[in-house]
Write an enzyme that holds these catalytic residues in place. Structure first.
Site, PDB file in Angstrom:
ATOM      1  N   HIS A   1       8.553   9.176   5.111  1.00 14.74           N
ATOM      2  CA  HIS A   1       7.783   7.941   5.314  1.00 14.74           C
ATOM      3  C   HIS A   1       6.319   8.253   5.071  1.00 14.74           C
ATOM      4  CE1 HIS A   1       7.132   4.155   8.069  1.00 14.74           C
ATOM      5  NE2 HIS A   1       6.221   4.236   7.107  1.00 14.74           N
TER       6      HIS A   1
ATOM      7  N   HIS B   1       3.303   6.503   2.578  1.00 10.68           N
ATOM      8  CA  HIS B   1       2.843   5.572   1.532  1.00 10.68           C
ATOM      9  C   HIS B   1       1.835   6.348   0.710  1.00 10.68           C
ATOM     10  CE1 HIS B   1       4.545   2.063   3.695  1.00 10.68           C
ATOM     11  NE2 HIS B   1       4.323   2.850   4.732  1.00 10.68           N
TER      12      HIS B   1
ATOM     13  N   HIS C   1      10.749  -1.261   6.554  1.00  6.48           N
ATOM     14  CA  HIS C   1       9.971  -1.196   7.792  1.00  6.48           C
ATOM     15  C   HIS C   1      10.495  -2.290   8.718  1.00  6.48           C
ATOM     16  CE1 HIS C   1       7.265   1.261   5.480  1.00  6.48           C
ATOM     17  NE2 HIS C   1       6.325   1.284   6.403  1.00  6.48           N
TER      18      HIS C   1
ATOM     19  N   GLU D   1       8.169  -2.037  13.959  1.00  4.73           N
ATOM     20  CA  GLU D   1       6.878  -1.352  14.159  1.00  4.73           C
ATOM     21  C   GLU D   1       6.061  -2.265  15.086  1.00  4.73           C
ATOM     22  OE1 GLU D   1       4.487  -1.115  10.592  1.00  4.73           O
ATOM     23  OE2 GLU D   1       3.108   0.363  11.457  1.00  4.73           O
TER      24      GLU D   1
ATOM     25  N   ASP E   1       3.139   8.507   7.459  1.00  6.25           N
ATOM     26  CA  ASP E   1       2.833   7.102   7.143  1.00  6.25           C
ATOM     27  C   ASP E   1       1.650   6.989   6.174  1.00  6.25           C
ATOM     28  OD1 ASP E   1       3.370   4.405   7.210  1.00  6.25           O
ATOM     29  OD2 ASP E   1       2.618   4.055   9.229  1.00  6.25           O
ATOM     30  N   ASP E   2       0.422   6.977   6.706  1.00  4.56           N
ATOM     31  CA  ASP E   2      -0.787   6.861   5.880  1.00  4.56           C
ATOM     32  C   ASP E   2      -1.779   7.920   6.357  1.00  4.56           C
ATOM     33  OD1 ASP E   2      -0.240   4.165   4.388  1.00  4.56           O
ATOM     34  OD2 ASP E   2       0.237   3.778   6.491  1.00  4.56           O
TER      35      ASP E   2
END
Ligand code: ADE
Ligand code: ZN
Length: 336
Positions: free
Chosen positions: A16, A18, A196, A199, A277-278
């Site tokens: 996961h 991005h 997703h 969340e 994630d980011d």
């Protein structure tokens, strides 16, 4: 070796990430200059100071602005290559990268430019770093299902370059069922399916991702704990959750890392994994996420090993490599 050192040293999969969320402020400014794009921030420091998020949307606004510097194939390559170098340092040996083509095609960037640059970085990562990887195309859920269909169509000439599709962006108000038809088409095409859910959105969105989209993994999914029946189903089927602890903290899904549900998910028998994630926006890459969890939750050795094994179990890697990666975990445990 103490638990944290072991967590950092073990080989692991990232499921996961991005890729646009790995764009560091320094690279945003370098690409802005290279491409003559003007930014709303005067300096790298001013941009970093804006990374004080209150929820998912407050982050997404800045994330999409950051991605506006990506125009040429080399920009996508440079972004993904920078990620792979960080992944290597954290002993990530397999990575499945999300990308958001609509963020780029909406600005007039060709699908082939996006996928071409990312694919080249994946190939170099395999050759130079020994990291296996794959691409997962994400549909932006704040846009319409028709736009998702158009994106799928535009990606068809590059069908061999990606292994699956996902669903991301603003969750609340955009339930998975909004995309039932396009995901049905993706399943017919033999694509892996993830989304997703849970969340910021309720457990009902996780149910929809399972029942309507027929996902193979849930991205985030932490709110499943509000629904016992859902937890039981996820545990029984070992349907993986790609959990992102630092993301949850930065986007105020949890108020304190000590309250993060990762340990509860594991102890409920779920196939929970740790991911970044980011990472450029949330304070760190894979090992920073493990470090935050080991420190705040007091994860023990067995829990760390379970999380790492789960990452390989949950990955879409080819079976021979999965077995080899699991064996590499055993080998490190035997010698540590
Ligand atoms: N796009 C990038 N990061 C995301 C996240 N954490 N949730 C939804 N969409 C995203
Ligand atoms: Zn995400």
């Amino acid at each position: 070796m103490d638990t944290l050192a072991l967590a950092k040293a073990l080989p692991k999969a990232e499921l996961h990430i991005h890729i646009e969320g790995s764009l560091e402020p320094e690279l945003i400014f370098a690409l802005a200059q290279r491409n003559g794009v003007s930014l709303a921030y005067a300096s790298v420091d001013a941009l970093r100071e804006a990374y004080a998020f209150t929820d998912l949307q407050s982050f997404l606004d800045i994330y999409y602005a950051g991605a506006s510097v990506l125009l040429k194939e080399d920009d996508f390559f440079d972004m993904a290559w920078a990620y792979f170098e960080k992944a290597k340092a954290d002993n990530v040996v397999h990575a499945e990268l999300f990308f958001d083509p609509q963020t780029h095609t909406e600005r007039g960037v060709d699908m082939g430019v996006v996928i071409g640059g990312l694919k080249r970085a994946c190939e170099k990562a395999e050759q130079d770093l020994g990291i296996s990887s794959a691409l997962i195309l994400c549909f932006l859920r704040h846009l319409s299902e028709d736009e998702a269909f158009a994106t799928l169509e535009a990606a068809m000439p590059y069908r061999d370059a990606f292994i699956g599709v996902g669903l991301d962006s603003s969750e609340v108000g955009h339930p998975p069922s909004k995309f039932s038809r396009v995901f049905a088409r993706c399943r017919e095409l033999g694509l892996h399916i993830v989304a997703h859910a849970g969340e910021e959105g309720p457990p009902a969105y996780i149910w929809e991702a399972l029942d309507d989209l027929k996902v193979e993994r849930i991205d985030h999914g932490v709110r499943c704990l509000e629904d016992d029946k859902l937890v039981m189903q996820l545990a029984r089927t070992r349907l993986p959750l790609t959990v992102c602890p630092l993301s949850n903290l930065k986007l105020c899904v949890v108020d304190d890392m000590k309250d993060h549900p990762l340990k509860r998910l594991l102890h409920a028998g779920l196939c929970a994994t740790v991911n970044s994630d980011d990472p450029a926006y949330f304070g760190g890459y894979m090992n920073a996420n493990f470090e935050a969890c080991v420190n705040a939750l007091g994860l023990n050795r067995a829990e760390v090993v379970q999380l790492v094994r789960n990452s390989f179990e949950a990955s879409f890697v080819e079976e021979g490599r999965r077995a080899a990666l699991m064996a590499s975990v055993d080998a490190m445990l035997a010698s540590s």
